[in-house]
Design a protein around this motif. Structure first.
Motif, mmCIF file in Angstrom:
data_model
loop_
_atom_site.group_PDB
_atom_site.id
_atom_site.type_symbol
_atom_site.label_atom_id
_atom_site.label_comp_id
_atom_site.label_asym_id
_atom_site.label_seq_id
_atom_site.Cartn_x
_atom_site.Cartn_y
_atom_site.Cartn_z
ATOM 1 N N ALA A 67 0.864 -1.182 0.000
ATOM 2 C CA ALA A 67 0.000 0.000 0.000
ATOM 3 C C ALA A 67 0.900 1.232 0.000
ATOM 4 C CB ALA A 67 -0.897 0.003 1.226
ATOM 5 N N ARG A 124 -1.256 -1.165 -4.150
ATOM 6 C CA ARG A 124 -2.503 -0.449 -3.877
ATOM 7 C C ARG A 124 -2.184 0.997 -3.526
ATOM 8 N NH1 ARG A 124 -5.727 0.337 0.744
ATOM 9 N NH2 ARG A 124 -4.316 -0.951 1.987
ATOM 10 N N VAL A 151 -3.117 4.811 -2.229
ATOM 11 C CA VAL A 151 -3.987 5.721 -1.501
ATOM 12 C C VAL A 151 -3.577 7.117 -1.957
ATOM 13 C CG1 VAL A 151 -4.700 6.606 0.735
ATOM 14 C CG2 VAL A 151 -4.201 4.161 0.452
ATOM 15 N N LEU A 186 -9.320 5.098 -10.156
ATOM 16 C CA LEU A 186 -9.352 4.863 -8.722
ATOM 17 C C LEU A 186 -10.772 4.739 -8.210
ATOM 18 C CD1 LEU A 186 -6.601 7.283 -7.333
ATOM 19 C CD2 LEU A 186 -6.367 4.920 -8.114
ATOM 20 N N ASP A 187 -10.916 4.008 -7.121
ATOM 21 C CA ASP A 187 -12.169 3.957 -6.381
ATOM 22 C C ASP A 187 -12.224 5.169 -5.456
ATOM 23 O OD1 ASP A 187 -13.761 3.079 -3.812
ATOM 24 O OD2 ASP A 187 -14.400 1.706 -5.412
ATOM 25 N N ARG A 220 -12.941 5.411 -2.491
ATOM 26 C CA ARG A 220 -12.403 5.105 -1.172
ATOM 27 C C ARG A 220 -10.874 5.165 -1.126
ATOM 28 N NH1 ARG A 220 -15.390 -0.508 -0.587
ATOM 29 N NH2 ARG A 220 -14.740 -0.479 -2.771
ATOM 30 N N GLN A 221 -10.238 5.223 -2.300
ATOM 31 C CA GLN A 221 -8.776 5.337 -2.354
ATOM 32 C C GLN A 221 -8.297 6.786 -2.315
ATOM 33 O OE1 GLN A 221 -8.747 2.555 -6.023
ATOM 34 N NE2 GLN A 221 -6.644 2.500 -5.260
#
Length: 207
Positions: A145, A169, A171, A189-190, A192-193
């Motif tokens: 991440a 992943r 963020v 991207l989602d 939530r990211q």
């Protein structure tokens, strides 16, 4: 010898000291190719160098510019990786702000089909910065991440592409809500990211 125009700064410290000058350019030395510059990148490092705030700023007069895209016009002895007429992207150790440049052929890469010279000139410094941070400094692996600050900027967007390619992943942080839709649409991207930074609550946002 052909002539070229350059933007040269004779003493770092102020952008007002940039001057457009005309000069002759010698034939490309061994291992180099002469390129007709179609576009150059404008990076924070270029501005910092002109202001004397960059550790790699040359001493005395210099021509800024770390990347360009254009067309090969001539090659020096020993060059067989590019040929006159090739469209290329080039990395330079300064000197890019010119209409012609003798560039080390090792740092020339074919301009991908369908790319404009502006596309090509915008890529190298930002992409290599992202790659170096992720691959060399961070030793990032599949499944890791990774926090990508200013993800909608040039380095950030390249970082997102690299992280996706290696299966890490991301963020992503941005400074404005208006950039969220851009990252969802352009970087896949989602929601939530993505974190819209609030300096008063950034740590809790990350948690």
């Amino acid at each position: 010898m052909p002539t070229r125009d350059v933007w040269r700064i004779h003493r770092a410290g102020s952008l007002d000291r940039l001057r457009r000058e005309t000069e002759e350019l010698e034939a490309p030395p061994p291992g180099h190719a002469r390129g007709v510059v179609g576009a150059v990148g404008l990076n924070f490092a270029d501005l910092a160098a002109c202001l004397g705030l960059y550790s790699a700023t040359p001493k005395g007069a210099f021509v800024p510019g770390l990347e360009f895209a254009g067309t090969v016009e001539a090659v020096g002895n020993g060059v067989n990786t590019v040929a006159p007429g090739d469209r290329v992207i080039g990395l330079t150790r300064f000197g890019g702000y010119a209409t012609l440049i003798n560039a080390d052929a090792r740092y020339l890469h074919p301009l991908p089909a369908g790319w404009s010279v502006a596309d090509g000139a915008a890529l190298p410094v930002q992409a290599i910065t992202a790659w170096y941070a992720i691959s060399e400094l961070g030793a990032c692996k599949t499944g890791d991440a990774v926090l990508v600050q200013s993800a909608a900027g040039g380095v950030g967007l390249n970082a997102l592409v690299i992280l996706h390619a290696i299966g890490a992943r991301a963020v992503a942080t941005v400074g404005q809500e208006s950039k969220v839709a851009f990252l969802i649409e352009r970087a896949g991207l989602d929601r939530r990211q993505i974190v819209v930074r609030d300096r008063r609550a950034f740590s809790s946002q990350l948690d």
